[in-house]
Scaffold this motif. Structure first.
Motif, PDB file in Angstrom:
ATOM      1  N   VAL A   1       0.868  -1.274  -0.023  1.00  0.00           N
ATOM      2  CA  VAL A   1      -0.017   0.070  -0.177  1.00  0.00           C
ATOM      3  C   VAL A   1       0.843   1.242   0.039  1.00  0.00           C
ATOM      4  O   VAL A   1       0.398   2.258  -0.505  1.00  0.00           O
ATOM      5  CB  VAL A   1      -0.905  -0.062   1.027  1.00  0.00           C
ATOM      6  CG1 VAL A   1      -1.791  -1.286   1.026  1.00  0.00           C
ATOM      7  CG2 VAL A   1      -0.224  -0.048   2.416  1.00  0.00           C
ATOM      8  N   TRP A   2       2.070   1.108   0.437  1.00  0.00           N
ATOM      9  CA  TRP A   2       2.940   2.575   0.502  1.00  0.00           C
ATOM     10  C   TRP A   2       3.623   2.665  -1.097  1.00  0.00           C
ATOM     11  O   TRP A   2       3.941   3.777  -1.172  1.00  0.00           O
ATOM     12  CB  TRP A   2       3.858   2.390   1.440  1.00  0.00           C
ATOM     13  CG  TRP A   2       3.796   2.153   2.895  1.00  0.00           C
ATOM     14  CD1 TRP A   2       3.513   1.127   3.666  1.00  0.00           C
ATOM     15  CD2 TRP A   2       3.061   3.460   3.769  1.00  0.00           C
ATOM     16  NE1 TRP A   2       3.083   1.435   4.945  1.00  0.00           N
ATOM     17  CE2 TRP A   2       2.837   3.029   4.802  1.00  0.00           C
ATOM     18  CE3 TRP A   2       3.116   4.788   3.260  1.00  0.00           C
ATOM     19  CZ2 TRP A   2       2.340   3.804   5.671  1.00  0.00           C
ATOM     20  CZ3 TRP A   2       2.451   5.679   4.086  1.00  0.00           C
ATOM     21  CH2 TRP A   2       2.112   5.094   5.533  1.00  0.00           C
TER      22      TRP A   2
ATOM     23  N   ALA B  75       2.068   1.049  -3.873  1.00  0.00           N
ATOM     24  CA  ALA B  75       0.994   1.020  -5.092  1.00  0.00           C
ATOM     25  C   ALA B  75       0.432   2.188  -5.563  1.00  0.00           C
ATOM     26  O   ALA B  75       0.332   3.131  -4.458  1.00  0.00           O
ATOM     27  CB  ALA B  75      -0.075   0.169  -4.773  1.00  0.00           C
ATOM     28  N   ARG B  76       0.124   2.452  -6.851  1.00  0.00           N
ATOM     29  CA  ARG B  76      -0.424   3.583  -7.198  1.00  0.00           C
ATOM     30  C   ARG B  76      -1.909   3.487  -6.596  1.00  0.00           C
ATOM     31  O   ARG B  76      -2.664   2.556  -6.677  1.00  0.00           O
ATOM     32  CB  ARG B  76      -0.577   3.909  -8.696  1.00  0.00           C
ATOM     33  CG  ARG B  76      -1.033   4.884  -9.267  1.00  0.00           C
ATOM     34  CD  ARG B  76      -0.647   4.970 -10.645  1.00  0.00           C
ATOM     35  NE  ARG B  76      -0.515   3.885 -11.480  1.00  0.00           N
ATOM     36  CZ  ARG B  76      -1.750   3.374 -11.629  1.00  0.00           C
ATOM     37  NH1 ARG B  76      -2.724   4.032 -11.664  1.00  0.00           N
ATOM     38  NH2 ARG B  76      -1.591   2.208 -12.211  1.00  0.00           N
ATOM     39  N   ARG B  77      -2.580   4.734  -5.993  1.00  0.00           N
ATOM     40  CA  ARG B  77      -3.998   4.691  -5.518  1.00  0.00           C
ATOM     41  C   ARG B  77      -4.921   5.279  -6.459  1.00  0.00           C
ATOM     42  O   ARG B  77      -4.547   6.262  -7.321  1.00  0.00           O
ATOM     43  CB  ARG B  77      -4.011   5.274  -4.201  1.00  0.00           C
ATOM     44  CG  ARG B  77      -3.228   4.653  -3.081  1.00  0.00           C
ATOM     45  CD  ARG B  77      -3.064   5.659  -1.971  1.00  0.00           C
ATOM     46  NE  ARG B  77      -2.027   5.300  -1.419  1.00  0.00           N
ATOM     47  CZ  ARG B  77      -1.977   4.410  -0.381  1.00  0.00           C
ATOM     48  NH1 ARG B  77      -2.918   3.975  -0.014  1.00  0.00           N
ATOM     49  NH2 ARG B  77      -0.877   4.201   0.297  1.00  0.00           N
ATOM     50  N   VAL B  78      -5.960   4.899  -6.722  1.00  0.00           N
ATOM     51  CA  VAL B  78      -6.927   5.318  -7.461  1.00  0.00           C
ATOM     52  C   VAL B  78      -7.514   6.585  -6.845  1.00  0.00           C
ATOM     53  O   VAL B  78      -7.656   7.574  -7.508  1.00  0.00           O
ATOM     54  CB  VAL B  78      -8.067   4.312  -7.780  1.00  0.00           C
ATOM     55  CG1 VAL B  78      -9.162   5.043  -8.408  1.00  0.00           C
ATOM     56  CG2 VAL B  78      -7.674   3.340  -8.839  1.00  0.00           C
ATOM     57  N   LEU B  79      -7.853   6.431  -5.584  1.00  0.00           N
ATOM     58  CA  LEU B  79      -8.359   7.684  -4.909  1.00  0.00           C
ATOM     59  C   LEU B  79      -7.452   8.831  -4.453  1.00  0.00           C
ATOM     60  O   LEU B  79      -6.308   8.108  -4.196  1.00  0.00           O
ATOM     61  CB  LEU B  79      -9.478   7.241  -3.614  1.00  0.00           C
ATOM     62  CG  LEU B  79     -10.616   6.436  -3.803  1.00  0.00           C
ATOM     63  CD1 LEU B  79     -11.230   6.441  -2.490  1.00  0.00           C
ATOM     64  CD2 LEU B  79     -11.368   7.098  -4.954  1.00  0.00           C
ATOM     65  N   PRO B  80      -7.578   9.743  -4.737  1.00  0.00           N
ATOM     66  CA  PRO B  80      -6.357  10.830  -4.522  1.00  0.00           C
ATOM     67  C   PRO B  80      -6.396  11.455  -3.112  1.00  0.00           C
ATOM     68  O   PRO B  80      -7.042  11.210  -2.398  1.00  0.00           O
ATOM     69  CB  PRO B  80      -6.680  11.912  -5.573  1.00  0.00           C
ATOM     70  CG  PRO B  80      -8.212  12.018  -5.576  1.00  0.00           C
ATOM     71  CD  PRO B  80      -8.691  10.498  -5.512  1.00  0.00           C
ATOM     72  N   GLY B  81      -5.115  11.864  -2.672  1.00  0.00           N
ATOM     73  CA  GLY B  81      -5.228  12.839  -1.702  1.00  0.00           C
ATOM     74  C   GLY B  81      -4.781  12.068  -0.199  1.00  0.00           C
ATOM     75  O   GLY B  81      -5.028  12.494   0.916  1.00  0.00           O
ATOM     76  N   PHE B  82      -4.166  10.636  -0.455  1.00  0.00           N
ATOM     77  CA  PHE B  82      -3.975  10.048   0.878  1.00  0.00           C
ATOM     78  C   PHE B  82      -2.856  10.706   1.566  1.00  0.00           C
ATOM     79  O   PHE B  82      -2.836  10.914   2.766  1.00  0.00           O
ATOM     80  CB  PHE B  82      -3.599   8.678   0.453  1.00  0.00           C
ATOM     81  CG  PHE B  82      -3.229   7.892   1.545  1.00  0.00           C
ATOM     82  CD1 PHE B  82      -3.981   7.685   2.357  1.00  0.00           C
ATOM     83  CD2 PHE B  82      -1.710   7.255   1.695  1.00  0.00           C
ATOM     84  CE1 PHE B  82      -3.621   6.765   3.613  1.00  0.00           C
ATOM     85  CE2 PHE B  82      -1.396   6.849   2.656  1.00  0.00           C
ATOM     86  CZ  PHE B  82      -2.367   6.372   3.702  1.00  0.00           C
TER      87      PHE B  82
ATOM     88  N   ALA C 285      -4.199  13.861   3.075  1.00  0.00           N
ATOM     89  CA  ALA C 285      -4.940  13.718   4.399  1.00  0.00           C
ATOM     90  C   ALA C 285      -4.099  12.993   5.637  1.00  0.00           C
ATOM     91  O   ALA C 285      -4.360  13.563   6.513  1.00  0.00           O
ATOM     92  CB  ALA C 285      -5.928  12.803   3.746  1.00  0.00           C
ATOM     93  N   LEU C 286      -3.440  11.982   5.264  1.00  0.00           N
ATOM     94  CA  LEU C 286      -2.642  11.428   6.539  1.00  0.00           C
ATOM     95  C   LEU C 286      -1.794  12.519   7.135  1.00  0.00           C
ATOM     96  O   LEU C 286      -1.284  12.491   8.128  1.00  0.00           O
ATOM     97  CB  LEU C 286      -1.982   9.947   5.821  1.00  0.00           C
ATOM     98  CG  LEU C 286      -1.186   9.128   7.099  1.00  0.00           C
ATOM     99  CD1 LEU C 286      -2.383   8.794   7.935  1.00  0.00           C
ATOM    100  CD2 LEU C 286      -0.541   8.114   6.587  1.00  0.00           C
TER     101      LEU C 286
ATOM    102  N   TYR D  37      -1.567  15.439   6.998  1.00  0.00           N
ATOM    103  CA  TYR D  37      -2.189  16.656   7.714  1.00  0.00           C
ATOM    104  C   TYR D  37      -2.791  15.965   9.132  1.00  0.00           C
ATOM    105  O   TYR D  37      -2.549  16.809  10.311  1.00  0.00           O
ATOM    106  CB  TYR D  37      -3.373  17.213   6.973  1.00  0.00           C
ATOM    107  CG  TYR D  37      -4.139  18.432   7.723  1.00  0.00           C
ATOM    108  CD1 TYR D  37      -3.671  19.430   7.857  1.00  0.00           C
ATOM    109  CD2 TYR D  37      -5.418  17.921   8.381  1.00  0.00           C
ATOM    110  CE1 TYR D  37      -4.259  20.522   8.539  1.00  0.00           C
ATOM    111  CE2 TYR D  37      -5.974  19.273   9.061  1.00  0.00           C
ATOM    112  CZ  TYR D  37      -5.403  20.539   9.307  1.00  0.00           C
ATOM    113  OH  TYR D  37      -5.852  21.379   9.942  1.00  0.00           O
ATOM    114  N   THR D  38      -3.224  14.928   9.376  1.00  0.00           N
ATOM    115  CA  THR D  38      -4.004  14.299  10.184  1.00  0.00           C
ATOM    116  C   THR D  38      -2.740  13.913  11.445  1.00  0.00           C
ATOM    117  O   THR D  38      -2.965  14.230  12.540  1.00  0.00           O
ATOM    118  CB  THR D  38      -4.382  12.769  10.011  1.00  0.00           C
ATOM    119  OG1 THR D  38      -5.491  12.942   8.975  1.00  0.00           O
ATOM    120  CG2 THR D  38      -4.986  12.101  11.152  1.00  0.00           C
ATOM    121  N   LEU D  39      -1.775  13.438  10.825  1.00  0.00           N
ATOM    122  CA  LEU D  39      -0.439  13.145  11.884  1.00  0.00           C
ATOM    123  C   LEU D  39      -0.099  14.365  12.287  1.00  0.00           C
ATOM    124  O   LEU D  39       0.320  14.452  13.552  1.00  0.00           O
ATOM    125  CB  LEU D  39       0.634  12.454  11.071  1.00  0.00           C
ATOM    126  CG  LEU D  39       0.100  10.860  10.703  1.00  0.00           C
ATOM    127  CD1 LEU D  39       1.160  10.367  10.121  1.00  0.00           C
ATOM    128  CD2 LEU D  39      -0.259  10.214  12.011  1.00  0.00           C
TER     129      LEU D  39
END
Lengths: 279, 296, 364
Positions: free
Chosen positions: A3-4, A6-13, A16-17, A19-21
């Protein structure tokens, strides 16, 4: 691991992560670690001295003891209230249902002065209880009343959805197999509700232990008798005894962590034994 | 912690009352209802009624005079100011956290979710203390800040920080389970159809989480306006400067100015009632949306 | 547009979803990806769409390597298993979505969008429902809207994930026929995933049968049904009777019994598995016949177009093995079978498979 990379389909990970951290660290993690670091720098002996004086120990006993009792009372009455709200129709049911959340919405200081006004010697209920020799305000009993108030919705709101999702067929089966109503409740209804009930208990207890606003008005705050631990922290701060305040806060934080993970475990258990119920 | 248990769009049905097997005898039912209502009246209703009764004990004139007092007015303004800063910040955080946690898989996700809940189980007093230890005169950054002419403790920024801390999880806690339950197929469909990430979020995700978001904001707002313990530690109780409405209630009460204290408290109680009404409405809306979603 | 996937591999943790898959999907064909749940068919579909990325291997669209292209750039239409209709938008808005989110320069004018959506709704025969919300539609209607929405952006390929999976049996049949007709009209290269062999055989131009992350066989429905390449394909595509036996010259020895084989590639003494479909078995009541496997009639079901007989084996080493035979009603009437009667089973055709080996086909 994939998961770190792989290209993701949904953007912004990453955004978002990230900013959260950062936000979590700045607002919560760094401030909380300040307590532990400060506590650690003062040396074991002064730390131990700060958290083990008779006055502090008396406050633990009071805070944790009354919190346990309040949570236990809430389990009994919270279950009854949830049961009545789910199973019976009566006038005003919707209003009662909505007002159960009042302690979540009402500022604790407001609850504190209102309860004091009710239970003081000249108060609405106090004036009737006083002649009977029952003093509520300015005693540990007053603390109990305040902690019951703030903890009640936790039990009701965790148990209610589970009760709602119970299948009537289970009870009908039990009845058809010859169980009486009490046996059905005890053996068929209660077991699936138990995890939620324990979660509600733990949530109410955790909230009660840290509670400050609603308690200080009604407690009387007599050292060794009706002085709760959060108040002691404030007292130490006002005396500029930062190490003392920090040491006690560290003790409270440790219990917070333990309770947090306990509640997490309970909720995982509740979700396992009652899938979909809390989604 | 309230949010942990709050997202249940409850549905009431009479199904338990129709079957003989799920019904108690009338006297048991009556007794349980009476017991529940008595407990409810004693512990929930009575305190609420008391606030308004005490506030109006000396008549409307005294009531409005108490609310018109400059210190009370500045307390109201300060409470609104602090809330207006804290709630949007936690809203943005809640959406970001829920997006990361609900739509993606990564290591440490469970721990992150638990840590977001942490402020709910920390005593507000300890929360306040954290910021005193960081920014106070004897704190880590206190002396450095003082050298640069910046004060945080006993000023509005400290009130904002403490409020953000105690209301931190509300929005995130509402959105994470909601967005997890909704999955990501609709977002994937939007992307396959050519929508950009931003358009996907704006036209597909946001409408779906609208009610949960509003619900979280309502709870966050109520707590932000009513917070007492945490702001009490960092405020310094300077009248007209760092006194929020709940702190003002305490000051008036400790000065035995009960009528004014309860007048201020009644504003907060009205706010609580408004919160409950809005919350019920949103729950109703959210239930509609949820039921609609379940049929899909 | 043609699709070619080359050596695609994908793991989820320790689970191998796709194990070195290479497949060709020629232009204009409707191909069914058929397999049991967990065989990797949906993962393959999502990789072709660009919704999932492969650990290794390439996806070629029209001969061009599209492995690195974002799903937005691949111009594929994807119909999700549960349709993924936007629940807060009307049917019209759902179908219009793909056109409305186009960048300003490429976006059609509002009246062009309206016209195009209306055409598509006509195509799926749902124009009357344009202002409804997805929750107000039946499952079959949602499915058709999902298809119309995917077609709105004029995709080069259409990918459908279990398109009929969530529908009840009657609607399934209708939609199947409808999808086939639609494909014949549009001729857009399409791949659909299903676990229902009847569906795959009925709708597809070609069927790719998958199992445990591998492609077992690809071919026309007639090819895979009549000439299954592996025991898995054989048993997945319909009911089957299985005989464990040993080759003895021109015979297959099954316990104490034997059946005749013609020329075959097995050596005498080889252990084999014989596969026979229920309609390829005949029953003879004369037990003195040398050829045929002895069995006992357990149940006779004379319903529907054909009659079915359920039997159990009686040979000493295979007691309790279950057989199923499908016969015409005329043949049934001629046989006059009784429950408990001993009979012999004679296969018209047996396919022999050695464990882990390609099949050898022959007729008896």
């Amino acid at each position: 691991m994939g998961v770190w990379t792989a290209r993701r389909v949904l953007p912004g990970f990453p955004l978002a992560l990230g900013y959260t951290l950062i936000y979590l660290s700045l607002i919560v993690l760094i401030p909380i670690s300040a307590v532990f670091l400060k506590a650690a720098t003062q040396g074991w002996e002064s730390f131990w001295a700060a958290i083990s004086t008779p006055r502090v120990v008396a406050s633990y006993q009071l805070t944790y003891g009354v919190s346990l009792l309040a949570a236990a009372i809430n389990v009994v009455f919270g279950l009854i209230l949830a049961w009545v709200l789910v199973r019976y129709h009566f006038p005003g049911r919707r209003i009662v249902d909505a007002l159960v959340d009042l302690p979540f919405a009402l500022p604790t200081a407001v609850a504190g002065i209102a309860l004091t006004a009710i239970y003081a010697g000249n108060g609405w209920l106090g004036q009737w209880l006083q002649p009977l020799g029952i003093k509520v305000a300015f005693t540990p009993l007053g603390i109990l009343v305040a902690l019951i108030f703030i903890g009640l919705p936790f039990v009701v709101r965790t148990v209610q959805p589970v009760l709602e999702d119970l299948e009537t067929e289970l009870e009908e089966t039990a009845a058809s197999l010859g169980a009486d109503r009490w046996q059905t409740f005890y053996r068929v209804v209660l077991p699936p509700v138990l995890p939620a009930l324990l979660t509600g208990f733990a949530l109410a207890f955790a909230r009660a232990v840290g509670e400050y606003g609603s308690v200080i008005f009604i407690a009387g705050n007599v050292p060794m008798v009706s002085e709760i631990t959060p108040l002691l922290i404030i007292t130490k701060l006002e005396q500029f005894d930062y190490p003392g305040a920090t040491a006690i806060a560290a003790v409270m934080l440790v219990t917070s962590f333990i309770l947090l993970f306990l509640i997490n475990g309970l909720q995982a258990w509740a979700n396992r034994s009652h899938p979909g119920g809390t989604a | 912690m309230s949010a942990v248990v709050a997202t249940h769009w409850t549905v009431h049905s009479r199904r338990f009352e129709t079957s003989a097997a799920t019904r108690e005898p009338a006297w048991v039912r009556g007794m349980l209802i009476a017991l529940a209502l008595a407990f409810f009246a004693l512990f929930l209703l009575l305190p609420l009624v008391t606030v308004f009764a005490e506030a109006l004990r000396k008549g409307w004139g005294v009531y409005f005079a108490a609310l018109a007092e400059p210190d009370t007015r500045s307390a109201i303004f300060l409470t609104l100011l602090v809330t207006a800063i804290a709630v949007p910040l936690n809203l943005v955080f809640g959406v970001a956290a829920a997006w990361a946690i609900a739509k993606f898989d990564f290591r440490g996700k469970q721990l992150l979710t638990t840590l977001i809940d942490l402020p709910f189980s920390v005593s507000p007093v300890v929360a306040g203390l954290c910021f005193v230890l960081l920014f106070g005169a004897q704190g880590w950054f206190g002396p450095w800040l003082a050298d640069h002419g910046v004060r945080i403790i006993f000023t509005v920024p400290a009130l904002v920080l403490a409020t953000i801390f105690v209301t931190f999880p509300f929005v995130a806690r509402e959105l994470i389970p909601l967005m997890e339950a909704q999955g990501q197929e609709e977002e994937e469909a939007a992307i396959v159809l050519g929508a950009s990430g931003w358009k996907t979020f704006w036209y597909v995700t946001l409408p779906n989480i609208k009610w949960g978001l509003i619900y979280g904001v309502i709870l966050c707002n109520a707590r932000a306006m009513g917070e007492f313990g945490a702001v009490s530690v960092v405020s310094g109780h300077i009248r007209g400067r760092t006194n929020t409405l709940p702190l003002h209630v305490e000051i008036l009460y400790n000065e035995y100015n009960f009528a004014a204290a309860f007048a201020a408290a009644s504003l907060l109680a009205l706010l609580a009632l408004l919160t409950l009404v809005l919350k019920s409405l949103v729950e109703w809306q959210g239930r509609q949306q949820m039921n609609a979603g379940q049929q899909l | 547009m043609s699709i070619h996937v080359q050596n695609i591999a994908k793991r989820f943790g320790h689970f191998v979803a796709l194990d070195n898959v290479t497949l060709d999907f020629p232009t204009g064909e409707l191909v069914g990806l058929l397999g049991p749940s967990g065989c990797g068919k949906t993962t393959l579909l999502r990789i072709i769409a660009g919704l999932e990325s492969a650990d290794s291997g390439q996806v070629f669209l029209e001969g061009e390597d599209a492995s690195a292209a974002h799903v937005r750039e691949r111009q594929v239409g994807f119909v999700f298993q549960h349709y993924a209709l936007f629940r807060h938008m009307t049917v019209f808005d759902n179908v219009a979505f793909g056109l409305r989110v186009k960048p300003r320069g490429q976006r059609p004018a509002a009246d062009k969008i309206r016209q195009r959506v209306s055409e598509l709704l006509d195509l799926v025969q749902l124009n009357a429902l344009a202002n409804r919300y997805p929750t107000q539609l039946s499952g079959g209607q949602r499915q058709r809207i999902a298809l119309a929405r995917a077609l709105a952006v004029e995709p080069r390929v259409l990918l459908l994930d279990e398109p009929f999976g969530a529908l009840d049996a009657k609607v399934r049949k209708e939609l199947r026929r409808w999808l086939r007709t639609l494909h014949d009209a549009l001729h857009i290269t399409s791949i659909f995933v299903t676990h229902d062999q009847e569906e795959a055989l009925e709708v597809s131009d070609r069927v790719a049968v998958m199992n445990q992350g591998r492609v077992e066989q690809i071919g026309t429905p007639a090819q895979v049904y009549e000439h299954p390449a592996t025991p898995f394909v054989y048993s997945f595509l319909g009911a089957v009777n299985l005989f464990h036996g040993r080759v003895q010259g021109p015979h297959l020895q099954v316990g104490a019994d034997q059946v005749r084989l013609d020329h075959h590639g097995f050596e005498t003494g080889a252990e084999t598995l014989g596969f026979v479909r229920p309609h390829e078995l005949d029953i003879v009541t004369d037990l003195s016949e040398r050829s045929g496997i002895e069995a006992r009639v357990e149940r006779v079901l004379a319903l529907g177009a054909t009659a079915r007989v359920e039997l159990t084996s009686v040979g000493h080493d295979q007691t309790g093995r279950f057989f199923e035979v499908e016969l015409s009603h005329e043949r049934m009437a001629a046989l006059r079978l009784d429950t408990g009667q001993r009979v012999r089973l004679q296969p018209a055709r047996i396919r022999l498979f050695a464990p882990e080996a390609p099949p050898v086909e022959l007729t008896a």
